[in-house]
Design an enzyme around this catalytic site. Structure first.
Site, PDB file in Angstrom:
ATOM      1  N   GLY A  51       0.803  -1.063   0.190  1.00  0.00           N
ATOM      2  CA  GLY A  51      -0.036  -0.114   0.026  1.00  0.00           C
ATOM      3  C   GLY A  51       0.864   1.241   0.175  1.00  0.00           C
ATOM      4  O   GLY A  51       0.318   2.463  -0.148  1.00  0.00           O
TER       5      GLY A  51
ATOM      6  N   TYR B  66      10.129 -14.219 -12.221  1.00  0.00           N
ATOM      7  CA  TYR B  66       9.062 -13.088 -11.436  1.00  0.00           C
ATOM      8  C   TYR B  66       7.695 -13.703 -12.463  1.00  0.00           C
ATOM      9  O   TYR B  66       6.777 -13.666 -11.828  1.00  0.00           O
ATOM     10  CB  TYR B  66       9.428 -11.723 -11.988  1.00  0.00           C
TER      11      TYR B  66
ATOM     12  N   PRO C 242      -2.180  -5.404 -15.376  1.00  0.00           N
ATOM     13  CA  PRO C 242      -1.668  -4.204 -15.825  1.00  0.00           C
ATOM     14  C   PRO C 242      -0.485  -4.199 -16.940  1.00  0.00           C
ATOM     15  O   PRO C 242       0.298  -4.819 -16.748  1.00  0.00           O
ATOM     16  CB  PRO C 242      -1.145  -3.153 -14.546  1.00  0.00           C
TER      17      PRO C 242
ATOM     18  N   VAL D 125       3.196   0.349 -15.826  1.00  0.00           N
ATOM     19  CA  VAL D 125       2.567   1.431 -14.643  1.00  0.00           C
ATOM     20  C   VAL D 125       3.475   2.513 -14.437  1.00  0.00           C
ATOM     21  O   VAL D 125       4.841   2.075 -14.202  1.00  0.00           O
ATOM     22  CB  VAL D 125       2.064   0.673 -13.384  1.00  0.00           C
TER      23      VAL D 125
ATOM     24  N   HIS E 122      11.848   0.514 -13.303  1.00  0.00           N
ATOM     25  CA  HIS E 122      11.426   0.234 -14.554  1.00  0.00           C
ATOM     26  C   HIS E 122      11.832   1.356 -15.642  1.00  0.00           C
ATOM     27  O   HIS E 122      12.444   2.396 -15.141  1.00  0.00           O
ATOM     28  CB  HIS E 122       9.808   0.027 -14.731  1.00  0.00           C
TER      29      HIS E 122
ATOM     30  N   ARG F 103       5.749   0.230 -25.927  1.00  0.00           N
ATOM     31  CA  ARG F 103       5.302  -0.133 -24.687  1.00  0.00           C
ATOM     32  C   ARG F 103       3.991   0.562 -24.096  1.00  0.00           C
ATOM     33  O   ARG F 103       3.997   1.749 -24.849  1.00  0.00           O
ATOM     34  CB  ARG F 103       6.160   0.247 -23.465  1.00  0.00           C
TER      35      ARG F 103
ATOM     36  N   ASP G  94      20.122  -4.762 -25.311  1.00  0.00           N
ATOM     37  CA  ASP G  94      19.645  -4.051 -24.234  1.00  0.00           C
ATOM     38  C   ASP G  94      18.117  -3.746 -24.381  1.00  0.00           C
ATOM     39  O   ASP G  94      17.670  -2.948 -23.527  1.00  0.00           O
ATOM     40  CB  ASP G  94      20.455  -2.861 -24.016  1.00  0.00           C
TER      41      ASP G  94
END
Length: 328
Positions: free
Chosen positions: A10, A144, A171, A174, A187, A216, A278
Site C-alpha cells: 500500500g 517473476y 496491468p 505502470v 522500470h 510499450r 539491451d
C-alpha cells in the site's frame, strides 16, 4: 456491513495512487470512498508477507473483507535477469501467504496484481486474457513471471475447491508519483526520468540503453487505481482482466525519452547506445477490449499530461523519493 479494504504493497506506486483516488474522488462516487468504508494501506514495515505468521497476523489485525494485493518483489529488466530465483521464490511465498490467509479468515474478495510479463514470449498479438498459459514467458524475467502466473492457477483452485472469490488484474507498464526511481531497480520510465535529471544536473549526456525501438503501453497509476477500485466493486469473475490503455496507444522508448527531455526542459537530445541486446522485448501489445466492454465510459489521462504530473512530483519530492541516492 461496511467494507474493510486491505491494500498490500500500500505504500508503493499503485497503493499510493489508490490512496490518492480514494481521498480525492467525491465520496460515494464510482471511484470515491463509500460511506463507512475503511481503507488500510499496509507496507512492508508492517508485515513481511514472505512469512506466513506475519501475514496471518496482519489479517487478524485488520479483519479485511476485501484485499487488493499489490505487494511483490519487483524490478526492471536487469534486476529480473540477475535474480531469477529470488524473484521466483519471494513472490511465490508472498502470494501463497496472502491467498491462504484470505481463505482462512474468510475474506470476501481478493484482487491480485499480475503483469504482462506473465504472457508467453512467443504468442500472437495482441495479448488477451486467455493467452496467459499458452507457452513459456520471456527468458529475461521467467522467475517473476512464473510466480505471477501461479496466482491465476491458485485463484482457480481456491474457487473450485473452496468457492473463494479470488481474481487478478494484469496491468501494462505502470508509472506515476511515488514510483521507484532507483537506477538499479527501476522500470524504464522512472529510470529515464532520473537519468535525464542527473544528466541535466551534472551537465553530462542523457544516455539511453538500446536503440529506442521497443514499444510499450504505459498506464498512469491514478488511472490504474480507478480500475482496481472498479474491479473490486463491480467485477465478479475469477478470470483475469487486462488493465491498460488501448493497444494503439503504444509509445516507443525513443519517443518516451524525447518526451521526458521536453517535459524536463533538457537542452540536449537523448543519446541511444544502440546495443540491441539491451532492448528487451520489441513489443507486447495488450488488448483492453474486455475491460472497456465491462467498465463502459472511462477516460484515460492523456499520456503527456500524466508524464508531466509524474515528472513534477519527482522534482518536488526528489529528496524523499526512492532514488537510490544519498541525500545527506
Amino acid at each position: 456491513m461496511a467494507a474493510v479494504v486491505l491494500v498490500t504493497g500500500g505504500t508503493g506506486l499503485v497503493g499510493k495512487a489508490i490512496e490518492y483516488v480514494i481521498e480525492h474522488e467525491q465520496e460515494g462516487s464510482r471511484f470515491g470512498k463509500r460511506p463507512g468504508e475503511k481503507w488500510i494501506f499496509a507496507g512492508s514495515r508492517e508485515a513481511d508477507l514472505r512469512n506466513p505468521e506475519e501475514t496471518l497476523k496482519l489479517f487478524e489485525k485488520y479483519q479485511p473483507t476485501h484485499v487488493i494485493h499489490l505487494a511483490a518483489l519487483v524490478g526492471g529488466l536487469f534486476a529480473n535477469r540477475e535474480r531469477k530465483m529470488t524473484f521466483l521464490r519471494d513472490n511465490m511465498l508472498i502470494n501463497d501467504n496472502v491467498l491462504h490467509a484470505a481463505h482462512i479468515k474468510g475474506t470476501k474478495k481478493v484482487i491480485s496484481c499480475l503483469s504482462t510479463c506473465v504472457f508467453p514470449d512467443k504468442v500472437e498479438y495482441p495479448l488477451t486474457e486467455e493467452k496467459v498459459h499458452l507457452g513459456p514467458p520471456h527468458s529475461s524475467n521467467f522467475g517473476y513471471a512464473h510466480a505471477k502466473r501461479m496466482v491465476d492457477v491458485q485463484n482457480h483452485a481456491y474457487k473450485e475447491e473452496f468457492g473463494c472469490n479470488f481474481t487478478s488484474a494484469i496491468p501494462t507498464n505502470v508509472f506515476g508519483p511515488h514510483d521507484n526511481f532507483d537506477l538499479k531497480h527501476a522500470h524504464v520510465m522512472p529510470a529515464l526520468i532520473h537519468k535525464c535529471y542527473l544528466s541535466q544536473k551534472n551537465n553530462t549526456p542523457f544516455k539511453v540503453m538500446g536503440d529506442g525501438s521497443p514499444l510499450r503501453q504505459f498506464i498512469y497509476s491514478r488511472d490504474l487505481a480507478k480500475l482496481f477500485i472498479w474491479q473490486m466493486r463491480e467485477y465478479e469473475s475469477v478470470e483475469p482482466v487486462i488493465l491498460s490503455v488501448d493497444e494503439n496507444d503504444e509509445v516507443s522508448i525513443r519517443d518516451l525519452a524525447n518526451s521526458i527531455v521536453k517535459v524536463m526542459n533538457h537542452p540536449d537530445k537523448p543519446e541511444f547506445e544502440n546495443e540491441i541486446n539491451d532492448n528487451g522485448q520489441d513489443r507486447k501489445p495488450a488488448s483492453n477490449a474486455k475491460l472497456m466492454s465491462l467498465i463502459g465510459d472511462f477516460k484515460f489521462t492523456p499520456f503527456e499530461q500524466a508524464l508531466e504530473e509524474t515528472v513534477t512530483w519527482f522534482l518536488q519530492n526528489y529528496a524523499n523519493a526512492r532514488t537510490g541516492q544519498s541525500h545527506a
